[in-house]
Design a protein around this motif. Structure first.
Motif, PDB file in Angstrom:
ATOM      1  N   TYR A  66      39.267  53.613  43.353  1.00 56.69           N
ATOM      2  CA  TYR A  66      38.323  54.684  43.693  1.00 56.69           C
ATOM      3  C   TYR A  66      37.020  54.533  42.909  1.00 56.69           C
ATOM      4  N   PHE A  67      37.138  54.332  41.604  1.00 57.33           N
ATOM      5  CA  PHE A  67      35.933  54.267  40.784  1.00 57.33           C
ATOM      6  C   PHE A  67      35.152  52.973  40.987  1.00 57.33           C
ATOM      7  N   MET A  68      35.836  51.882  41.280  1.00 58.11           N
ATOM      8  CA  MET A  68      35.096  50.639  41.534  1.00 58.11           C
ATOM      9  C   MET A  68      34.340  50.755  42.866  1.00 58.11           C
ATOM     10  N   LEU A  69      35.002  51.316  43.879  1.00 57.99           N
ATOM     11  CA  LEU A  69      34.355  51.452  45.186  1.00 57.99           C
ATOM     12  C   LEU A  69      33.206  52.468  45.137  1.00 57.99           C
ATOM     13  N   GLN A  70      33.340  53.504  44.286  1.00 53.80           N
ATOM     14  CA  GLN A  70      32.330  54.569  44.201  1.00 53.80           C
ATOM     15  C   GLN A  70      31.402  54.390  43.000  1.00 53.80           C
ATOM     16  N   PHE A  71      31.457  53.222  42.357  1.00 54.87           N
ATOM     17  CA  PHE A  71      30.726  52.982  41.110  1.00 54.87           C
ATOM     18  C   PHE A  71      29.239  53.330  41.254  1.00 54.87           C
ATOM     19  N   LYS A  92      51.157  42.886  43.071  1.00 55.75           N
ATOM     20  CA  LYS A  92      51.755  43.050  44.408  1.00 55.75           C
ATOM     21  C   LYS A  92      50.692  43.138  45.493  1.00 55.75           C
ATOM     22  N   GLN A  93      49.559  43.798  45.195  1.00 51.95           N
ATOM     23  CA  GLN A  93      48.483  43.875  46.187  1.00 51.95           C
ATOM     24  C   GLN A  93      47.417  42.832  45.883  1.00 51.95           C
ATOM     25  N   PHE A  94      46.903  42.840  44.660  1.00 50.13           N
ATOM     26  CA  PHE A  94      45.901  41.861  44.244  1.00 50.13           C
ATOM     27  C   PHE A  94      46.608  40.789  43.414  1.00 50.13           C
ATOM     28  N   GLN A  95      46.859  39.642  44.015  1.00 52.35           N
ATOM     29  CA  GLN A  95      47.603  38.604  43.296  1.00 52.35           C
ATOM     30  C   GLN A  95      46.629  37.761  42.474  1.00 52.35           C
ATOM     31  N   SER A 126      34.181  46.523  48.194  1.00 59.32           N
ATOM     32  CA  SER A 126      35.007  47.054  49.278  1.00 59.32           C
ATOM     33  C   SER A 126      36.439  46.633  49.013  1.00 59.32           C
ATOM     34  N   MET A 127      37.369  47.179  49.773  1.00 57.92           N
ATOM     35  CA  MET A 127      38.767  46.783  49.600  1.00 57.92           C
ATOM     36  C   MET A 127      38.949  45.309  49.918  1.00 57.92           C
ATOM     37  N   GLU A 128      38.104  44.787  50.795  1.00 55.96           N
ATOM     38  CA  GLU A 128      38.262  43.388  51.216  1.00 55.96           C
ATOM     39  C   GLU A 128      37.733  42.410  50.153  1.00 55.96           C
ATOM     40  N   MET A 130      37.055  43.253  46.760  1.00 59.15           N
ATOM     41  CA  MET A 130      37.252  43.683  45.387  1.00 59.15           C
ATOM     42  C   MET A 130      37.914  42.601  44.542  1.00 59.15           C
ATOM     43  N   LYS A 131      38.971  42.007  45.073  1.00 54.86           N
ATOM     44  CA  LYS A 131      39.670  40.957  44.323  1.00 54.86           C
ATOM     45  C   LYS A 131      38.736  39.780  44.044  1.00 54.86           C
ATOM     46  N   ASP A 132      37.949  39.422  45.020  1.00 52.34           N
ATOM     47  CA  ASP A 132      37.040  38.281  44.859  1.00 52.34           C
ATOM     48  C   ASP A 132      36.016  38.565  43.763  1.00 52.34           C
ATOM     49  N   ILE A 133      35.462  39.800  43.731  1.00 54.38           N
ATOM     50  CA  ILE A 133      34.471  40.153  42.709  1.00 54.38           C
ATOM     51  C   ILE A 133      35.090  40.072  41.321  1.00 54.38           C
ATOM     52  N   LEU A 134      36.297  40.604  41.176  1.00 47.72           N
ATOM     53  CA  LEU A 134      36.953  40.613  39.873  1.00 47.72           C
ATOM     54  C   LEU A 134      37.233  39.202  39.366  1.00 47.72           C
TER      55      LEU A 134
END
Length: 487
Positions: A66-71, A92-95, A126-128, A130-134
């Motif tokens: 929530y906070f990353m998407l609404q940063f 489990k979600q972000f491997q 975005s949810m799509e 987010m993992k890539d940015i991190l």
């Protein structure tokens, strides 16, 4: 542990929570809808702030997402999240870690994520992606090897020092300790907890002292690690962030009657079972007989209610709004009660003392008139005399003795006056269920204490009230918050 609720055993009123604990499956995760429904009321609090989610798997936590998407929309300065070691939902979600890394235990260490506005410059999370940015920004880092990611571990406390606001769902089993840490570090917070926490001796004093209050919503659904949904009925948000609902007056309209609002057997207060039925006219006040009430200056006093006691009607009054006495009553200044009673006594009491010239002694009959004292003459000097000098001086000496006796009687009357007011004083204390806190406006009511089954909670200690808390006709009432209307 990601946004978990570790259940605390209680009766059988919440079967899901009880069964989960019995099965040692007490990990539950907050849904995005639960977070969005509550946090929409706090958006203005986050601008320019450092937010710390210190009980959250950065990979899976809906708080973190929530906070990353609404940063950018919230205008955050920084977002921090920390993860417990060996979290059951990690990866489990972000491997983030490969199977080989997991086998070597590298992926099961405690982690942290720190995101600043600089890290998200040119990015649109975005949810799509987010993992890539991190991963691309290398924002996921290990905590020190000996750190398990607990909120009270040294590395996490160091991060807490930097934070402005903590938003998370702490383990219920550690709720007391968690709030204690937040208080110790003087942090703003918005956290999820069990309603039972209200009755903890470590938590209730914070509520009483207006350092903690309830949020807007009551979360109902949580997710287990296996993906199934569990429903609960006793979960709420706790916060110390100011919100509009705290300043909305509770609308009260019912009139007090002794029949509808019984007095406790073992505590000086009346009982109210429904918050909506708090009487509007029951408040701290003083009872007068009708003839006493008629003697009052109505510009200084106002009537709040009438009550029949046995065959007598008492009219309960308070100082009128705008008077100095009303200010004392409002602020509960030291000695306010004694001062109000003193002025009230002067208003209704006639001493019968008259000032007469000294020629009264020519007609003086001690069986008819009592001499209280001699006033000073025009020269502002006390009248003096010597014992047995003359009949007049003898009369003066007798009057002096009478004056001393009158002083003693006056002292006695003052003592009786104190007892008199104790029988006429109504403290205005009302016992209400804990659901009152959902409607509590600290500008409308003050909290006196909380009385549960075995103890009275005040400040940071407990005192036993009877054997079973507050009773009515011998029947125990569940935990009651005792309140008093602010006048």
């Amino acid at each position: 542990m990601s946004s978990t609720i570790q259940s605390k055993k209680r009766n059988n009123k919440n079967d899901n929570l009880h069964k989960a604990k019995s099965a040692k499956n007490d990990e539950f995760y907050t849904t995005r809808g639960t977070i969005e429904n509550e946090l929409k009321w706090y958006k203005h609090h986050f601008k320019g702030k450092v937010v710390y989610c210190n009980c959250d798997d950065p990979y899976e936590s809906e708080f973190f997402k929530y906070f990353m998407l609404q940063f950018k929309m919230l205008g955050l300065k920084k977002l921090i999240a920390t993860c417990y070691k060996n979290s059951p939902v990690a990866n489990k979600q972000f491997q983030f870690f490969s199977n080989e890394e997991l086998l070597t235990n590298r992926g099961n260490k405690a982690h942290k994520i720190e995101i600043t506005s600089e890290d998200l410059k040119g990015e649109n999370p975005s949810m799509e992606n987010m993992k890539d940015i991190l991963k691309r920004k290398k924002l996921v880092k290990n905590l020190p090897a000996k750190c398990d990611g607990s909120f009270d571990s040294k590395p996490c406390l160091k991060l807490l020092e930097e934070a402005d606001i903590v938003v998370t769902n702490p383990p219920f089993s550690q709720f007391r300790q968690f709030v204690h840490v937040l208080e110790k570090y003087h942090k703003d917070f918005l956290i999820i907890g069990n309603m039972n926490a209200i009755t903890y001796k470590e938590i209730f004093p914070l509520i009483k002292d207006n350092k903690l209050w309830l949020g807007y919503t009551h979360p109902k659904e949580f997710i287990e690690p296996n993906g199934t949904i569990k429903k609960f009925g006793n979960i709420m948000w706790f916060t110390n962030l100011d919100i509009p609902k705290r300043h909305e007056d509770l609308i009260i309209w019912k009139k007090y009657s002794p029949e509808e609002y019984p007095h406790y057997d073992n505590y000086d207060a009346i009982n109210v079972d429904k918050v909506a039925e708090i009487p509007c006219d029951y408040c701290e006040s003083w009872g007068l007989y009708p003839e006493e009430f008629e003697a009052l200056d109505k510009t200084q006093w106002e009537e709040v209610r009438r009550e029949r006691k046995e065959d007598t009607e008492l009219i309960y009054v308070i100082p009128k709004e705008g008077t100095e006495l009303r200010k004392l009553l409002h602020e509960h200044t030291d000695g306010y009660k004694e001062e109000i009673e003193h002025v009230l006594a002067k208003s209704i009491y006639c001493s019968g003392v008259m000032g007469v010239p000294i020629t009264i002694l020519d007609k003086y009959n001690p069986d008819q008139i009592e001499i209280v004292k001699f006033r000073k003459g025009n020269d502002e000097k006390d009248l003096t005399y010597t014992e047995g000098a003359s009949p007049l001086e003898a009369s003066k000496q007798a009057s002096k003795q009478a004056s001393k006796q009158a002083s003693k009687q006056a002292s006695g009357r003052l003592h009786l006056t104190s007892e008199f007011w104790s029988a006429r004083y109504c403290n205005g204390i009302i016992g209400v269920p804990i659901t009152f806190l959902d409607k509590w406006n600290p500008e409308q009511f003050r909290i006196i204490n909380g009385i549960g089954r075995y103890a009275c909670i005040e400040n940071d200690s407990t005192n036993k009230i009877g054997t079973y808390g507050t009773n009515i006709n011998g029947h125990r009432k569940y935990f009651r918050i005792h309140i008093q209307k602010i006048l």
